[in-house]
Design an enzyme around this catalytic site. Structure first.
Site, PDB file in Angstrom:
ATOM      1  N   ARG A  34     -11.390  -0.294  13.351  1.00 42.96           N
ATOM      2  CA  ARG A  34     -11.078   0.555  12.203  1.00 42.96           C
ATOM      3  C   ARG A  34     -11.822   0.094  10.952  1.00 42.96           C
ATOM      4  O   ARG A  34     -12.574   0.853  10.358  1.00 42.96           O
ATOM      5  CB  ARG A  34      -9.561   0.534  11.974  1.00 42.96           C
ATOM      6  CG  ARG A  34      -9.089   1.393  10.829  1.00 42.96           C
ATOM      7  CD  ARG A  34      -7.594   1.301  10.649  1.00 42.96           C
ATOM      8  NE  ARG A  34      -7.175   0.004  10.112  1.00 42.96           N
ATOM      9  CZ  ARG A  34      -5.926  -0.324   9.823  1.00 42.96           C
ATOM     10  NH1 ARG A  34      -4.955   0.543  10.036  1.00 42.96           N
ATOM     11  NH2 ARG A  34      -5.622  -1.507   9.346  1.00 42.96           N
ATOM     12  N   TYR A  46      16.784  29.052   9.105  1.00 39.22           N
ATOM     13  CA  TYR A  46      15.782  29.882   9.772  1.00 39.22           C
ATOM     14  C   TYR A  46      15.914  29.790  11.290  1.00 39.22           C
ATOM     15  O   TYR A  46      16.089  28.701  11.830  1.00 39.22           O
ATOM     16  CB  TYR A  46      14.376  29.443   9.364  1.00 39.22           C
ATOM     17  CG  TYR A  46      14.126  29.585   7.901  1.00 39.22           C
ATOM     18  CD1 TYR A  46      14.217  30.818   7.270  1.00 39.22           C
ATOM     19  CD2 TYR A  46      13.809  28.474   7.126  1.00 39.22           C
ATOM     20  CE1 TYR A  46      13.994  30.945   5.915  1.00 39.22           C
ATOM     21  CE2 TYR A  46      13.576  28.587   5.773  1.00 39.22           C
ATOM     22  CZ  TYR A  46      13.683  29.836   5.171  1.00 39.22           C
ATOM     23  OH  TYR A  46      13.463  29.956   3.836  1.00 39.22           O
ATOM     24  N   LYS A 102       0.828  -1.207   0.000  1.00 42.31           N
ATOM     25  CA  LYS A 102       0.000   0.000   0.000  1.00 42.31           C
ATOM     26  C   LYS A 102       0.864   1.261   0.000  1.00 42.31           C
ATOM     27  O   LYS A 102       2.072   1.185   0.256  1.00 42.31           O
ATOM     28  CB  LYS A 102      -0.923  -0.017   1.217  1.00 42.31           C
ATOM     29  CG  LYS A 102      -0.180   0.068   2.544  1.00 42.31           C
ATOM     30  CD  LYS A 102      -1.100  -0.270   3.712  1.00 42.31           C
ATOM     31  CE  LYS A 102      -0.365  -0.160   5.034  1.00 42.31           C
ATOM     32  NZ  LYS A 102      -1.158  -0.773   6.123  1.00 42.31           N
TER      33      LYS A 102
HETATM   34  C1  LIG Z   1      -0.505  -1.980   6.541  1.00 43.52           C
HETATM   35  C2  LIG Z   1      -1.162  -3.253   6.831  1.00 43.52           C
HETATM   36  C3  LIG Z   1      -0.419  -4.433   6.940  1.00 43.52           C
HETATM   37  C4  LIG Z   1       1.081  -4.464   6.902  1.00 43.52           C
HETATM   38  O1  LIG Z   1       1.577  -3.826   8.045  1.00 43.52           O
HETATM   39  P1  LIG Z   1       3.144  -3.780   8.416  1.00 43.52           P
HETATM   40  O2  LIG Z   1       3.165  -3.306   9.803  1.00 43.52           O
HETATM   41  O3  LIG Z   1       3.736  -2.784   7.484  1.00 43.52           O
HETATM   42  O4  LIG Z   1       3.698  -5.114   8.202  1.00 43.52           O
HETATM   43  C5  LIG Z   1      -1.115  -5.604   7.137  1.00 43.52           C
HETATM   44  N1  LIG Z   1      -2.461  -5.615   7.230  1.00 43.52           N
HETATM   45  C6  LIG Z   1      -3.210  -4.501   7.128  1.00 43.52           C
HETATM   46  C7  LIG Z   1      -4.675  -4.578   7.244  1.00 43.52           C
HETATM   47  C8  LIG Z   1      -2.587  -3.277   6.930  1.00 43.52           C
HETATM   48  O5  LIG Z   1      -3.301  -2.171   6.838  1.00 43.52           O
END
Ligand SMILES: *Cc1c(COP(=O)(O)O)cnc(C)c1O
Length: 434
Positions: free
Chosen positions: A201, A328, A102
């Protein structure tokens, strides 16, 4: 500490020109690309004790079109990706891996990463969160299974099913939607059922999932390939979540309802929850070379290799007098004469502002601390007494080369999550395989 003004960057336009050329170029960035004659001329003093040949001349334009621009870029290391996948497979007793790619493969670049991982036998498929990413995987030629873990509209779902993307189902109306979709001529719908065992979630809450699973079992044209959940990654609560998941799946199976293959473990679960490895594992960050939760402990369990470098080339080398400040707010003021190098990378590219709290940058085999302030498009490092860099030198801000510049180390120094270090790398940065 805080930057008060947005940075004006008159050089931005021409730098964009370099970036465009760099992005179009196919040659990988050399570890130490030669600087151009023009860059050498722009350096304000000669370098004592540095061979001139390091900076062999070449016309600036040729250098740029060969992919050696000054601006930040990401270099992806396919060997490291393969190595990390092998480590995940070893930790999980050879479980099939659904690679989570993702957010543009955690910032590394979906189009670069996916073909490499697809060729790894243990990687049996991919998971993404947006319909665009799922379709992009197919566009990139990926043929292994792709799971969309996020939402899709009816229209998107038709396209996705037509491209053989697995959908995640979790809404109350999923049985009706899935059968309408199957009847619409898009093709049989293959889905994974998303259960909420406490993360709150996504997914159907486990305590009311059984009747929903029954309704799905009767949905014509639907094939249930898997059922999954996500952990809170609270070590106290994870076992309870797993218990809820396994019990529910058991009850469903007993009632003759299809649940397919069960999956739950992200990278954290790969390391810390062997009981959650189930039928397949679903890691993301570990594949890209970062430890998910407790690096000290996890380093003893597996050797992950950061699979990318964030690099840029030095655009300015200057010597500060006592009392001269940097950036800055004059957060840094020299107490002795000190050389500095400026890098054309800033927080607008994803490099954390708080890197100034202790992050290091590797230039020519030496580590240098970030000083002053990370502004939108620039970062300054302290070279020390010696003029230890020249305009055009390659700087590695993140990479595997030294522990001090590993993504975990930058995250620790900057007080941010390692996930942010990866995923905040700008979508606009050119990316290349090395
Ligand atoms: C992002 C995600 C993962 C992978 O998570 P990592 O901590 O990067 O291994 C697995 N499952 C779901 C549902 C996720 O959103």
């Amino acid at each position: 500490m805080k930057e008060r003004r947005p940075e004006r960057s008159p050089g931005r336009l021409s730098r964009r020109g370099f970036l465009g050329a760099a992005a179009a170029g196919v040659a990988p960035l050399l570890a130490r690309a030669p600087a151009s004659a023009a860059e050498d001329a722009s350096a304000s003093a000669t370098s004592p004790g540095r061979p001139a040949s390091t900076h062999a001349a070449g016309p600036a334009l040729r250098t740029a079109s060969a992919g050696h621009g000054f601006g930040p870029r990401i270099e992806v290391d396919p060997d490291a990706l393969r190595h990390n996948a092998a480590e995940v497979a070893r930790l999980t007793g050879g479980r099939p891996i659904m690679a989570v790619v993702k957010n543009n493969a955690y910032g590394l670049g979906l189009g670069l990463v996916a073909p490499v991982l697809e060729a790894v036998p243990e990687v049996r498929g991919f998971a993404v969160v947006t319909p665009e990413a799922a379709l992009a995987l197919r566009e990139a030629g990926v043929r292994k299974p792709v799971l969309l873990m996020g939402m899709a509209s009816d229209e998107e779902a038709r396209d996705l099913v037509a491209r053989d993307v697995r959908l995640s189902l979790y809404t109350d109306d999923a049985p009706g939607r899935a059968s309408r979709l199957a009847a619409s001529g898009a093709g049989p719908v293959t889905a994974h059922l998303y259960l909420d065992t406490g993360l709150g979630r996504m997914g159907v809450p486990y305590h009311r999932a059984l009747p929903w699973l029954e309704a799905l079992a009767g949905a014509p044209g639907l094939r249930v390939e898997g059922t999954f959940m996500a952990f809170t990654e609270d070590p106290e609560f994870d076992p309870e979540q797993l218990r809820r998941f396994v019990e529910l799946a058991g009850a469903a199976r007993e009632a003759g309802l299809p649940v397919g293959r069960l999956h739950a473990a992200s990278s954290n679960g790969v390391f810390h929850l062997p009981d959650a490895h189930l039928d397949l594992v679903r890691p993301g960050i570990a594949l890209f070379g970062s430890y998910p939760s407790r690096p000290e402990e996890e380093r003893a369990m597996a050797t992950l290799r950061p699979a990318f470098r964030l690099r840029a080339r030095v655009v300015r080398v200057e010597r500060l007098r006592v009392g001269d400040g940097v950036s800055y707010g004059r957060n840094y003021v020299a107490t002795r004469p000190t050389w500095t190098a400026t890098l054309p990378v800033g927080h607008a590219d994803g490099y954390p502002r708080s890197a100034v709290e202790g992050a290091k940058v590797l230039i020519g085999g030496r580590l240098h601390p970030v000083i002053g302030a990370v502004s939108a498009s620039h970062t300054v490092v302290e070279l020390g007494e010696e003029r230890a860099a020249e305009v055009g030198d390659v700087a590695t801000l993140v990479g595997p080369d030294r522990p001090e510049i590993h993504p975990d180390a930058l995250a620790a120094a900057a007080g941010v999550s390692v996930y942010d270090v990866l995923m905040h790398m700008g979508a606009h940065l050119p990316r290349a395989m090395v």
